[in-house]
Design an enzyme around this catalytic site. Structure first.
Site, PDB file in Angstrom:
ATOM      1  N   LYS A 191       4.034   8.444   9.426  1.00  0.00           N
ATOM      2  CA  LYS A 191       4.111   7.791  10.553  1.00  0.00           C
ATOM      3  C   LYS A 191       4.812   8.226  11.626  1.00  0.00           C
ATOM      4  O   LYS A 191       4.758   9.230  12.040  1.00  0.00           O
ATOM      5  CB  LYS A 191       3.832   6.612  10.408  1.00  0.00           C
ATOM      6  CG  LYS A 191       2.477   6.202   9.347  1.00  0.00           C
ATOM      7  CD  LYS A 191       2.140   4.649   9.341  1.00  0.00           C
ATOM      8  CE  LYS A 191       0.925   4.680   8.464  1.00  0.00           C
ATOM      9  NZ  LYS A 191       0.664   3.945   6.894  1.00  0.00           N
TER      10      LYS A 191
ATOM     11  N   TYR B 194       0.759  -1.161   0.012  1.00  0.00           N
ATOM     12  CA  TYR B 194       0.054   0.027  -0.001  1.00  0.00           C
ATOM     13  C   TYR B 194       1.005   1.164  -0.038  1.00  0.00           C
ATOM     14  O   TYR B 194       1.964   1.405   0.848  1.00  0.00           O
ATOM     15  CB  TYR B 194      -0.898  -0.137   1.371  1.00  0.00           C
ATOM     16  CG  TYR B 194      -1.860   1.208   1.341  1.00  0.00           C
ATOM     17  CD1 TYR B 194      -2.942   1.519   0.442  1.00  0.00           C
ATOM     18  CD2 TYR B 194      -1.360   2.330   2.421  1.00  0.00           C
ATOM     19  CE1 TYR B 194      -3.658   2.622   0.590  1.00  0.00           C
ATOM     20  CE2 TYR B 194      -2.350   3.346   2.738  1.00  0.00           C
ATOM     21  CZ  TYR B 194      -3.533   3.439   1.641  1.00  0.00           C
ATOM     22  OH  TYR B 194      -4.070   4.607   1.778  1.00  0.00           O
TER      23      TYR B 194
ATOM     24  N   ASP C 164       9.099   2.627  -0.088  1.00  0.00           N
ATOM     25  CA  ASP C 164       8.269   3.396   0.567  1.00  0.00           C
ATOM     26  C   ASP C 164       8.398   2.895   2.018  1.00  0.00           C
ATOM     27  O   ASP C 164       8.034   1.732   2.576  1.00  0.00           O
ATOM     28  CB  ASP C 164       6.923   3.023   0.124  1.00  0.00           C
ATOM     29  CG  ASP C 164       5.831   3.530   0.816  1.00  0.00           C
ATOM     30  OD1 ASP C 164       5.953   4.386   2.079  1.00  0.00           O
ATOM     31  OD2 ASP C 164       4.609   3.532   0.345  1.00  0.00           O
TER      32      ASP C 164
END
Ligand SMILES: *Cc1c(COP(=O)(O)O)cnc(C)c1O
Length: 422
Positions: free
Chosen positions: A265, A142, A237
């Site tokens: 995050k 994702y 990523d």
């Protein structure tokens, strides 16, 4: 009717599904999402004042736990000075210097406000750097909700792509190639066919958004070699894995240097921050130095920059990672001994899969083929017993520095009885 039922009924009238990010709606587990008002350390508190041990931890940012004092103090001090400036300021400089001094492949970094934005921008740099159009991504990873990333492999022919969302234009669909994780031969075939047109390959080096599909380092190295051979950029990523599986993320863990890396995050200490960075020659393609445009009104917000730095300062010496690795190993022992459950783990990231088969799952195809018990009843049983897991079978669990072996013992005991009782 609980307070959460009442609030959810109202929320659905004014926002789609009553939430502002889909997984929060409990669709994957059924029932009403628990409305939370705050958190402290390893626990989160609901609107009825119940404390639950939190293994979702805001989906990753809170590696130090809720309400970490140094992060709080830094954010409050920043608010007292002025919370938005829209100018050059010293706070993003401090965070950028802190990171670039410790991660050799990040020579230059640009702050944005989300992981999605970081990915979107890194892809644009890759296209700008190569003059090529195609992006290669992997099923089971994702990368946020940029159009070109909402693509999965088709069910029919190899290499066909299907949209993962309505509202994407057809040109976008044609611009993304989708490969399978853990399959070198398929990757070779894609590069043999399209190598000269691929601007970049983007991968979660620790795929942690459809369960935890840990990759063999050899597979990641193979991808890196193919990228180099064909002149495509390699983008890691690391929005989840960055500053999580170690200060230098998965790239540091595996010793593989990407050309560009995206963060989110943990980097903001729980405030909205994303970032993309990498080798200077690529980053200096970005405006105002270079021709690749990217901007943000609230980018590098001072409160978020100061909170992020206060978090990373506590992580840089590696002690927290050593503590989390020890707790993770303890959890692996405790949960791994439960019948009917398979555990996959990377440091403080863990994923429990409700099937007895202990073989590692490394691709979305394997994950789909395995089956497994429904997660909803187990989730709700644990919720009743004071444990908050992420509300989906495919979300990973997060340990923080505030979790203890006593929390893990309780989790193991409740999971064991939930699986026996169910
Ligand atoms: C969470 C995540 C994103 C998206 O970040 P947002 O801040 O939610 O936009 C992108 N990539 C990975 C690997 C993620 O885990």
């Amino acid at each position: 009717m609980s307070r959460s039922d009442e609030l959810f009924a109202r929320a659905k009238l004014v926002s789609p599904g009553g939430v502002h990010s889909p997984v929060r709606a409990f669709k994957g587990v059924g029932g009403t999402p628990r409305f939370m008002t705050g958190g402290a350390g390893a626990t989160i508190r609901d609107v009825d004042g119940r404390e639950l041990v939190d293994y979702c931890m805001a989906f990753g940012p809170l590696i130090l736990g809720h309400g970490n004092p140094a992060v709080r103090d830094a954010a409050v001090a920043a608010i007292d000075r002025g919370w938005s400036l829209g100018t050059a300021e010293p706070y993003s400089l401090a965070l950028a210097e802190f990171i670039t001094a410790r991660i050799p492949w990040v020579e230059s970094i640009r702050f944005v406000t989300s992981g999605t934005e970081a990915v979107m921008s890194a892809l644009r740099v890759a296209r700008g750097a190569t003059g090529r159009d195609l992006i290669l991504k992997f099923d089971g990873c994702y990368h946020g909700h940029a159009d070109s990333m909402l693509i999965r492999s088709g069910s029919g022919l190899a290499e066909t792509a299907e949209p993962d969302s309505a509202g994407l234009d057809k040109a976008t669909l044609g611009g993304t190639l989708v490969a399978q994780l853990d399959d070198e031969a398929a990757l070779d075939a894609i590069f043999a066919r399209h190598g000269g047109e691929i601007a970049c390959a983007i991968i979660e080096p620790v795929p942690a958004n459809y369960g935890l599909l840990l990759q063999r380092p050899a597979f990641l190295r193979h991808l890196a070699q193919l990228c180099r051979k064909h002149g495509a950029l390699l983008i890691f990523d690391e929005v989840i894995s960055g500053f999580r599986v170690g200060f230098q993320g998965a790239a540091g863990l595996y010793g593989i240097e990407p050309d560009l890396v995206t963060y989110g995050k943990v980097i903001g200490g729980g405030f909205p921050v994303g970032a993309y960075g990498g080798k200077r020659k690529y980053m200096e393609l970005v405006a105002p130095v270079g021709p690749v445009y990217q901007a943000g009104t609230l980018a590098a917000n001072p409160v978020a920059m100061c909170a992020g730095l206060a978090a990373l300062e506590q992580l840089a010496d590696g002690k927290v990672y050593a503590q989390l690795e020890a707790l993770g190993a303890y959890l692996e022992q405790a949960l791994g001994a439960i019948p009917g459950l398979t555990l996959q783990r990377a440091g403080s990231l863990f994923w429990t899969f409700l099937a007895a088969d202990a073989a590692p799952i490394r691709s979305l195809g394997e994950l789909k083929a395995r089956g497994g018990k429904p997660f909803g009843p187990v989730f709700h049983r644990l919720l009743d017993r004071g444990i908050y897991l992420a509300p989906s079978a495919f979300e990973v669990g997060f340990l923080s520095a505030a979790h203890t072996t006593a929390h893990v013992d309780q989790l193991a005991a409740e999971l064991r009885s939930a699986l026996q009782g169910a």
